[in-house]
Design a protein around this motif. Structure first.
Motif, mmCIF file in Angstrom:
data_model
loop_
_atom_site.group_PDB
_atom_site.id
_atom_site.type_symbol
_atom_site.label_atom_id
_atom_site.label_comp_id
_atom_site.label_asym_id
_atom_site.label_seq_id
_atom_site.Cartn_x
_atom_site.Cartn_y
_atom_site.Cartn_z
ATOM 1 N N VAL A 78 0.845 -1.008 0.193
ATOM 2 C CA VAL A 78 -0.069 0.024 0.049
ATOM 3 C C VAL A 78 0.926 1.388 0.038
ATOM 4 C CG1 VAL A 78 -1.843 1.291 1.213
ATOM 5 C CG2 VAL A 78 -1.871 -1.134 1.417
ATOM 6 N N THR A 79 1.171 1.803 -1.052
ATOM 7 C CA THR A 79 2.072 2.931 -1.334
ATOM 8 C C THR A 79 1.163 4.460 -0.779
ATOM 9 O OG1 THR A 79 1.102 3.268 -3.691
ATOM 10 C CG2 THR A 79 3.099 1.860 -3.181
ATOM 11 N N GLU A 80 1.863 5.477 -0.830
ATOM 12 C CA GLU A 80 1.006 6.510 -0.409
ATOM 13 C C GLU A 80 0.188 6.878 -1.395
ATOM 14 O OE1 GLU A 80 2.138 11.366 0.318
ATOM 15 O OE2 GLU A 80 3.836 9.773 0.062
ATOM 16 N N ALA A 81 0.351 6.649 -2.821
ATOM 17 C CA ALA A 81 -0.552 6.863 -3.806
ATOM 18 C C ALA A 81 -1.789 6.163 -3.784
ATOM 19 C CB ALA A 81 0.069 6.779 -5.411
ATOM 20 N N ILE A 82 -1.525 4.643 -3.450
ATOM 21 C CA ILE A 82 -2.783 3.824 -3.027
ATOM 22 C C ILE A 82 -3.454 4.494 -1.958
ATOM 23 C CG2 ILE A 82 -3.437 1.419 -2.582
ATOM 24 C CD1 ILE A 82 -1.153 0.685 -4.237
ATOM 25 N N HIS A 83 -3.055 4.710 -0.916
ATOM 26 C CA HIS A 83 -3.386 5.248 0.206
ATOM 27 C C HIS A 83 -4.474 6.320 0.068
ATOM 28 C CE1 HIS A 83 -3.610 7.367 4.380
ATOM 29 N NE2 HIS A 83 -3.913 6.009 4.677
ATOM 30 N N GLU A 84 -3.707 7.372 -0.638
ATOM 31 C CA GLU A 84 -4.785 8.645 -1.013
ATOM 32 C C GLU A 84 -5.873 8.341 -1.830
ATOM 33 O OE1 GLU A 84 -2.011 11.064 -2.856
ATOM 34 O OE2 GLU A 84 -0.781 11.960 -0.957
ATOM 35 N N HIS A 85 -5.655 7.241 -2.848
ATOM 36 C CA HIS A 85 -6.661 6.999 -3.569
ATOM 37 C C HIS A 85 -7.795 6.203 -2.863
ATOM 38 C CE1 HIS A 85 -7.774 6.841 -7.865
ATOM 39 N NE2 HIS A 85 -8.569 5.574 -7.510
ATOM 40 N N VAL A 86 -7.545 5.348 -1.820
ATOM 41 C CA VAL A 86 -8.526 4.527 -0.918
ATOM 42 C C VAL A 86 -9.453 5.903 -0.332
ATOM 43 C CG1 VAL A 86 -8.678 3.030 0.957
ATOM 44 C CG2 VAL A 86 -7.105 2.503 -0.820
ATOM 45 N N LEU A 87 -8.701 6.813 0.248
ATOM 46 C CA LEU A 87 -9.664 7.914 1.277
ATOM 47 C C LEU A 87 -10.712 8.367 0.237
ATOM 48 C CD1 LEU A 87 -6.544 9.553 3.033
ATOM 49 C CD2 LEU A 87 -8.245 7.660 3.813
ATOM 50 N N VAL A 103 -14.593 -4.750 -0.089
ATOM 51 C CA VAL A 103 -13.584 -4.679 -1.075
ATOM 52 C C VAL A 103 -13.984 -3.523 -2.116
ATOM 53 C CG1 VAL A 103 -12.792 -7.008 -0.745
ATOM 54 C CG2 VAL A 103 -14.694 -6.483 -2.415
ATOM 55 N N ALA A 104 -13.283 -3.348 -2.679
ATOM 56 C CA ALA A 104 -13.264 -2.204 -3.952
ATOM 57 C C ALA A 104 -12.287 -1.921 -4.999
ATOM 58 C CB ALA A 104 -13.527 -0.466 -3.420
ATOM 59 N N GLU A 105 -12.707 -1.666 -6.390
ATOM 60 C CA GLU A 105 -11.359 -1.770 -7.380
ATOM 61 C C GLU A 105 -11.126 -0.353 -7.425
ATOM 62 O OE1 GLU A 105 -10.755 -3.217 -11.755
ATOM 63 O OE2 GLU A 105 -12.623 -3.690 -10.884
ATOM 64 N N LEU A 106 -9.718 -0.043 -7.652
ATOM 65 C CA LEU A 106 -9.173 1.230 -7.866
ATOM 66 C C LEU A 106 -8.827 1.381 -9.447
ATOM 67 C CD1 LEU A 106 -6.509 1.515 -4.854
ATOM 68 C CD2 LEU A 106 -8.980 2.109 -5.013
ATOM 69 N N THR A 107 -9.351 2.667 -9.784
ATOM 70 C CA THR A 107 -8.984 2.724 -11.458
ATOM 71 C C THR A 107 -8.435 4.274 -11.598
ATOM 72 O OG1 THR A 107 -11.454 3.431 -11.481
ATOM 73 C CG2 THR A 107 -11.238 1.104 -11.759
ATOM 74 N N LEU A 151 -3.441 3.556 -12.265
ATOM 75 C CA LEU A 151 -2.803 2.502 -12.765
ATOM 76 C C LEU A 151 -1.962 2.792 -14.079
ATOM 77 C CD1 LEU A 151 -6.061 0.104 -13.045
ATOM 78 C CD2 LEU A 151 -4.140 0.362 -11.418
ATOM 79 N N HIS A 152 -1.902 4.052 -14.351
ATOM 80 C CA HIS A 152 -0.863 4.501 -15.504
ATOM 81 C C HIS A 152 0.549 3.977 -15.248
ATOM 82 C CE1 HIS A 152 -3.648 8.047 -16.942
ATOM 83 N NE2 HIS A 152 -4.172 6.868 -17.037
ATOM 84 N N GLY A 153 1.223 3.301 -16.333
ATOM 85 C CA GLY A 153 2.552 3.027 -15.956
ATOM 86 C C GLY A 153 2.556 1.487 -15.565
ATOM 87 N N TRP A 154 1.415 0.872 -15.343
ATOM 88 C CA TRP A 154 1.286 -0.432 -14.820
ATOM 89 C C TRP A 154 0.813 -1.279 -16.181
ATOM 90 C CZ3 TRP A 154 3.246 -2.191 -10.275
ATOM 91 C CH2 TRP A 154 3.257 -1.375 -9.267
ATOM 92 N N ARG A 206 -1.620 0.331 11.012
ATOM 93 C CA ARG A 206 -0.304 0.906 10.367
ATOM 94 C C ARG A 206 -0.499 2.189 9.777
ATOM 95 N NH1 ARG A 206 -0.083 -4.716 7.065
ATOM 96 N NH2 ARG A 206 -2.107 -3.983 6.575
ATOM 97 N N ILE A 207 0.542 2.900 9.380
ATOM 98 C CA ILE A 207 0.183 4.283 8.946
ATOM 99 C C ILE A 207 -0.368 4.248 7.514
ATOM 100 C CG2 ILE A 207 2.530 4.245 7.519
ATOM 101 C CD1 ILE A 207 2.897 7.342 8.581
ATOM 102 N N THR A 208 -0.275 3.028 6.802
ATOM 103 C CA THR A 208 -1.226 3.206 5.640
ATOM 104 C C THR A 208 -2.496 2.557 5.851
ATOM 105 O OG1 THR A 208 -0.407 0.727 5.280
ATOM 106 C CG2 THR A 208 0.692 2.564 4.320
ATOM 107 N N ASP A 209 -3.081 2.424 7.035
ATOM 108 C CA ASP A 209 -4.571 1.876 7.181
ATOM 109 C C ASP A 209 -5.288 3.376 7.097
ATOM 110 O OD1 ASP A 209 -3.962 -0.683 7.432
ATOM 111 O OD2 ASP A 209 -3.657 -0.683 9.391
#
Length: 219
Positions: free
Chosen positions: A19-28, A51-55, A59-62, A82-85
């Motif tokens: 769970v990167t910082e970018a993923i964490h921000e997207h989840v919020l 559960v949810a799907e991030l779009t 996903l750019h670059g993957w 954790r800090i990423t929760d």
């Protein structure tokens, strides 16, 4: 993952992600309506998990076709966040290229892989962390022996143990069951295994042997 998704390869993958910082921000930013209840193996909803799907730009670059699915779940009592929760929920995520199946089903498939990961961890602890011999052929024999031991460690608890004993780690099995002092006595054409009465897990050993004796003959 780029190798798995390379053109010409028809491979399906399910890979745990940090769970990167970018993923964490997207989840919020995921709206409440986008979360779907997670499920158990019996099809029932998993209590306190969604559960949810991030779009989008995340996903750019993957690799093309990659899907990023996250799960949020209430932590177990006493577990530290954790800090990423986020919002008091434990956040995990994984990537997959599987389509045509509900994301809750895909998340369950990924979660059930934990058993395989646990077997790999046990393999490293049991003897595959380092190859102890110099010759390749000798190490190959060593690996075969360790794999046989791992098969026994996988099947024995399922067939012979019950309750919490089924969850014992290899080290605990070795100390409590495999290292128990005993004496094999032959009398009247019968073999009798005598175990020390004071050993705290003698009952577990005898009960396990009785369960194994009741199993049908594979032949």
């Amino acid at each position: 993952m780029s190798w798995l998704a390379k053109r010409g390869r028809r491979l399906s993958y399910s890979v745990g992600m940090t769970v990167t910082e970018a993923i964490h921000e997207h989840v919020l930013k995921v709206p409440a309506s986008a979360w779907t209840p997670a499920v158990e193996a019996d099809g029932e909803a998993r209590d306190g998990a969604w559960v949810a799907e991030l779009t989008g730009k995340l996903l750019h670059g993957w690799p093309k076709g990659m899907r990023l699915i996250v799960r949020k779940e209430r932590p177990h009592p006493g577990a530290q966040l954790r800090i990423t929760d986020a919002d008091g929920m434990r956040i995990t995520c994984f990537a997959t290229n599987t389509t045509g199946r509900p994301i809750a089903e895909l998340e369950l498939r990924q979660r059930l892989r934990a058993r395989a990961e646990d077997r790999i961890r046990a393999a490293r602890a049991t003897g595959l962390r380092n190859l102890p011999l110099h010759d390749t052929a000798q190490n190959r024999v060593w690996m075969e022996i360790v794999q046989i031991a791992l098969d026994l460690l996988a099947w024995m608890p399922m067939l012979a143990l019950t309750g919490r004993a089924r969850l014992w780690e290899p080290r605990r099995l070795r100390f409590r069951l495999f290292s128990a002092a005993g004496q094999l006595v032959t009398t009247g054409r019968r073999r009798i295994l005598r175990l020390a009465r004071h050993w705290p897990w003698t009952g577990e050993i005898t009960a396990a042997l009785e369960r194994l004796a009741l199993l049908p003959d594979p032949g």
